[in-house]
Design an enzyme around this catalytic site. Structure first.
Site, PDB file in Angstrom:
ATOM      1  N   ASP A 172       0.874  -1.123   0.076  1.00 15.60           N
ATOM      2  CA  ASP A 172      -0.043   0.116   0.061  1.00 15.60           C
ATOM      3  C   ASP A 172       0.846   1.262  -0.085  1.00 15.60           C
ATOM      4  O   ASP A 172       1.606   1.686   0.849  1.00 15.60           O
ATOM      5  CB  ASP A 172      -0.753   0.093   1.222  1.00 15.60           C
ATOM      6  CG  ASP A 172      -1.914   1.245   1.194  1.00 15.60           C
ATOM      7  OD1 ASP A 172      -2.871   0.920   0.640  1.00 15.60           O
ATOM      8  OD2 ASP A 172      -1.611   2.210   1.912  1.00 15.60           O
ATOM      9  N   TYR A 178       3.319   9.759  -0.336  1.00 18.96           N
ATOM     10  CA  TYR A 178       4.331   9.174   0.144  1.00 18.96           C
ATOM     11  C   TYR A 178       5.679   9.143  -0.399  1.00 18.96           C
ATOM     12  O   TYR A 178       6.833   9.035   0.290  1.00 18.96           O
ATOM     13  CB  TYR A 178       3.989   7.570   0.593  1.00 18.96           C
ATOM     14  CG  TYR A 178       2.682   6.965   1.315  1.00 18.96           C
ATOM     15  CD1 TYR A 178       2.016   8.284   1.857  1.00 18.96           C
ATOM     16  CD2 TYR A 178       2.139   5.873   1.345  1.00 18.96           C
ATOM     17  CE1 TYR A 178       0.668   7.954   2.532  1.00 18.96           C
ATOM     18  CE2 TYR A 178       1.150   5.570   1.901  1.00 18.96           C
ATOM     19  CZ  TYR A 178       0.334   6.642   2.369  1.00 18.96           C
ATOM     20  OH  TYR A 178      -0.821   6.107   2.953  1.00 18.96           O
ATOM     21  N   LYS A 190      -2.640   6.017  -4.551  1.00 17.82           N
ATOM     22  CA  LYS A 190      -3.717   7.115  -4.300  1.00 17.82           C
ATOM     23  C   LYS A 190      -3.450   8.316  -4.750  1.00 17.82           C
ATOM     24  O   LYS A 190      -2.389   8.678  -4.834  1.00 17.82           O
ATOM     25  CB  LYS A 190      -3.898   7.049  -2.473  1.00 17.82           C
ATOM     26  CG  LYS A 190      -3.886   5.895  -2.034  1.00 17.82           C
ATOM     27  CD  LYS A 190      -3.866   6.104  -0.412  1.00 17.82           C
ATOM     28  CE  LYS A 190      -3.942   4.488   0.470  1.00 17.82           C
ATOM     29  NZ  LYS A 190      -2.299   4.567   0.533  1.00 17.82           N
ATOM     30  N   HIS A 247      -7.405   9.398  -1.978  1.00 10.73           N
ATOM     31  CA  HIS A 247      -7.116   9.490  -0.802  1.00 10.73           C
ATOM     32  C   HIS A 247      -7.789   9.991   0.250  1.00 10.73           C
ATOM     33  O   HIS A 247      -7.809   9.391   1.338  1.00 10.73           O
ATOM     34  CB  HIS A 247      -5.606  10.209  -0.846  1.00 10.73           C
ATOM     35  CG  HIS A 247      -4.448   9.645   0.225  1.00 10.73           C
ATOM     36  ND1 HIS A 247      -3.174   9.527  -0.025  1.00 10.73           N
ATOM     37  CD2 HIS A 247      -4.454   9.157   1.402  1.00 10.73           C
ATOM     38  CE1 HIS A 247      -2.419   9.057   0.851  1.00 10.73           C
ATOM     39  NE2 HIS A 247      -3.641   8.909   1.944  1.00 10.73           N
TER      40      HIS A 247
END
Ligand code: NAD
Length: 273
Positions: A46, A51, A76, A109
């Site tokens: 994930d 990120y 996302k 998200h």
């Protein structure tokens, strides 16, 4: 079984246990974590564009030797990319960073007022074009879903939410289940606070397991897909070692009963604003 799966509404199988990589640094750190996870038998990673580690995730998946079709990769769309055209561009950019041809799951998200409908149309387009095998949302409360669903041609297959003993949201779980939306837990280990929970520690002692393993097991027995995060090999391995014991119905209910309606992360009603 660590690589076990549950079917989403469209029949695509999602491995119910995955590795979360928020705050794993791009480059060596995230690559090692993904490599160790795949070696340990994880088949689900994930990530998200925010990120900033999609490159390392993709490289580790591609170099792992595990067939691409055996690994479930999620990313996302970040808030400031929401909207129809910008989401299509964000998806292309994510795939390019990952170095992959398709994604397994692409999520909105966070709900962004006034934008998520258009963002969802973009996800439907990507799904129709076969560029992603399943689409879903994250951090959508019931009222966000009630706004989205009447407009949707394709229903979200997943809703990824903060989920742990302080934030159980049983009504939202039931609502998602009624609509064929798979519930997925983020921060399943309470961002490390699991180790301070007496009830969980007691259960850990009873079963000779770690507190993290107790919560991963609770997620799975509750039918919640879970993505505990670690970048340490020993923790990655141990967090998934949950298939040699079973919590009783009373113990599951006892953990549910720790609910404090308390978030560790942002409130979807006030974030991103
Ligand atoms: P988590 O609850 O999985 O906790 C992770 C932390 O717990 C680690 O940093 C580590 O410090 C500690 N830990 C893990 N295993 C341990 C062990 N065996 N022993 C001791 N300590 C251990 O936290 P998380 O990263 O917030 O959530 C998991 C994943 O969920 C993220 O990595 C990300 O992929 C996803 N996520 C999504 C959203 C979203 O908005 N959709 C938000 C947050 C997180």
């Amino acid at each position: 079984d660590i690589a076990g799966t549950w079917p989403l509404a469209n029949g695509v199988e999602i491995p119910y246990l995955g590795l979360g990589v928020w705050q794993a640094e791009d480059g060596a750190q995230v690559q090692q974590a993904v490599k160790w996870a795949l070696e340990a038998g994880y088949r689900h990673i994930d990530t998200a564009s925010i990120y900033k580690n999609e490159e390392g995730v993709g490289q580790a998946v591609r170099e792992s030797g595990v067939p691409r079709t055996d690994v479930f990769v999620t990313s996302k769309v970040w808030n400031n990319d929401q909207g129809y055209d910008s989401t299509l561009r964000a998806f292309d950019a994510s795939l390019k960073r990952l170095g992959l041809e398709t994604l397994d799951l692409y999520l909105i998200h966070w709900p962004v007022a006034g934008k998520s409908q258009d963002t969802w149309r973009a996800l439907e387009q990507l799904y129709a074009d076969g560029r992603v095998r399943a689409i879903g949302v994250s951090n959508f409360l019931q009222h966000h879903l009630e706004e989205l669903l009447p407009e949707a041609q394709v229903k979200p297959m997943v809703n990824q939410l903060e989920f742990h003993p302080w934030l159980v949201q049983p009504e939202l779980q039931a609502y998602c289940q009624q609509h064929g939306i798979q519930y997925q837990a983020w921060s399943p280990l309470m961002q490390g606070k699991v180790f301070e929970q007496d009830v969980v520690n007691d259960l850990a002692a009873k079963y000779g397991k770690s507190p993290a393993q107790i919560l991963v097991r609770w997620d799975l027995q509750r039918g919640v897909v879970t993505i505990p995060k670690s970048v340490k090999q020993a923790h990655i391995v141990s967090n998934a070692n949950v298939f040699d014991f079973e919590l009783t119905a009373d113990e599951l209910a006892y953990i549910d009963g720790l609910d404090r309606h308390e978030r560790l992360g942002p409130d979807p009603d006030t974030f991103p604003g």
